[in-house]
Design an enzyme around this catalytic site. Structure first.
Site, PDB file in Angstrom:
ATOM      1  N   SER A 170      30.977  40.662  32.579  1.00 27.57           N
ATOM      2  CA  SER A 170      31.229  39.787  32.135  1.00 27.57           C
ATOM      3  C   SER A 170      31.398  39.624  30.532  1.00 27.57           C
ATOM      4  O   SER A 170      30.723  38.747  29.128  1.00 27.57           O
ATOM      5  CB  SER A 170      30.040  39.227  32.605  1.00 27.57           C
ATOM      6  OG  SER A 170      29.455  38.737  33.643  1.00 27.57           O
TER       7      SER A 170
ATOM      8  N   HIS B 195      34.419  51.810  41.742  1.00 29.07           N
ATOM      9  CA  HIS B 195      34.245  50.727  41.209  1.00 29.07           C
ATOM     10  C   HIS B 195      32.693  49.995  41.792  1.00 29.07           C
ATOM     11  O   HIS B 195      33.200  49.991  43.706  1.00 29.07           O
ATOM     12  CB  HIS B 195      35.248  49.254  40.799  1.00 29.07           C
ATOM     13  CG  HIS B 195      35.094  48.161  40.504  1.00 29.07           C
ATOM     14  ND1 HIS B 195      34.343  47.315  41.283  1.00 29.07           N
ATOM     15  CD2 HIS B 195      35.182  47.806  39.333  1.00 29.07           C
ATOM     16  CE1 HIS B 195      33.696  45.880  40.445  1.00 29.07           C
ATOM     17  NE2 HIS B 195      34.447  46.177  39.080  1.00 29.07           N
TER      18      HIS B 195
HETATM   19  P1  13P Z   1      33.869  40.337  35.279  1.00 27.90           P
HETATM   20  O1  13P Z   1      34.130  40.653  33.761  1.00 27.90           O
HETATM   21  O2  13P Z   1      34.812  39.404  35.483  1.00 27.90           O
HETATM   22  O3  13P Z   1      31.949  40.535  34.808  1.00 27.90           O
HETATM   23  O4  13P Z   1      34.044  41.950  35.748  1.00 27.90           O
HETATM   24  C1  13P Z   1      33.346  43.437  35.366  1.00 27.90           C
HETATM   25  C2  13P Z   1      34.174  44.074  36.375  1.00 27.90           C
HETATM   26  O5  13P Z   1      33.989  44.746  37.740  1.00 27.90           O
HETATM   27  C3  13P Z   1      35.349  44.862  35.695  1.00 27.90           C
HETATM   28  O6  13P Z   1      35.603  46.124  36.156  1.00 27.90           O
END
Ligand code: 13P
Length: 252
Positions: free
Chosen positions: A212, A96
């Site tokens: 997002s 990640h």
């Molecule tokens: P958001 O959906 O808060 O942008 O985070 C995305 C994410 O990092 C999922 O692993």
């Protein structure tokens, strides 16, 4: 046909008690969901035990957010893939962007983690994605293909992987890649998957979009041909915002 996968990444949110409350409230609401739909919760390591107790035999999957690439040893604070397997963990995120940026995880380490997870019969979900400066300097494709190849270098070809394309500039920022930007990156990744493992492997490997994703933008993203699901951070923390994502239709 590839499944459409909607995955929650809770990051460092929710105690075991909060996780159980959420999942018990959530499960009855997704008994009726689109066909060929896979739902996965990537929970904090300390929530894994109670999560598997609630989700076992429910048809909803769960996973860890990270692991070490060694099975045991003097690695204070780390989690062994072998222990994840003993706890019947089906999935684990690898690479990640928060692991890469904040904990200095390298491409090489992601490759070792994928290998260790496959040795433990756990399906890795490898995350790739470019930063804003990499995108602005035209390096998006080079970066995501490099991350993909390094991550899958020592995979076991007989086992599954999942991929999540998460442009770093879209994570937690409210900025979402345009559907075209997302699809273009997914096309690049699909081609690279053919190079890595052949057409059959590429056809069966889901590529999720993350960054997002919200109920307001999910339908448009899901409409993109090469998008096989979502990896969701913020909007996965409340049933009210995660449920509509789980119910999003994949129209082809
Ligand atoms: P958001 O959906 O808060 O942008 O985070 C995305 C994410 O990092 C999922 O692993």
């Amino acid at each position: 046909m590839r499944p459409f996968v909607v995955a929650a990444n809770w990051k460092m949110h929710k105690s075991p008690r909060e996780a159980v409350d959420f999942l018990k409230g959530f499960l009855p609401k997704v008994s009726d969901r689109p066909k060929n739909r896979e739902i996965i919760f990537f929970v904090p390591a300390v929530d894994l035990w109670v999560t598997q107790e609630v989700l076992r035999n429910s048809g909803v999957g769960w996973g860890a957010q990270n692991c070490h690439f060694e099975m045991k040893g003097a690695f204070t604070g780390e989690t062994s893939p072998q222990v994840l397997a003993e706890m019947a963990t089906p999935f684990c995120l690898v690479g990640h962007s928060e692991r890469r940026a904040l904990f200095h995880e390298t491409d090489e380490e992601t490759g070792k983690k994928v290998k260790a997870l496959h040795q433990s019969r756990i399906t890795p979900m490898l995350c790739v994605g470019e930063t804003l400066s990499e995108r602005e300097s035209g390096k998006t494709n080079d970066v995501i293909v490099r991350q993909l190849k390094a991550g899958l270098r020592d995979r076991d070809p007989s086992q599954k992987v999942m991929i999540a394309y998460e442009p770093v500039w879209a994570i937690g920022t409210g900025k979402v890649a345009t559907p075209e930007q997302a699809n273009e990156a997914h096309v690049t990744l699909r081609k690279a998957l053919i190079d890595i493992g052949g057409p059959e492997f590429a056809t069966h490997t889901p590529i999720l979009y993350g960054g997002s994703v919200k109920p307001e933008n999910s339908a448009e993203i899901a409409r993109q041909k090469e998008v096989d699901g979502f990896l969701v951070g913020g909007a996965s923390l409340e049933i009210a915002s995660f449920l509509p994502l789980c119910q999003t239709r994949k129209e082809t």
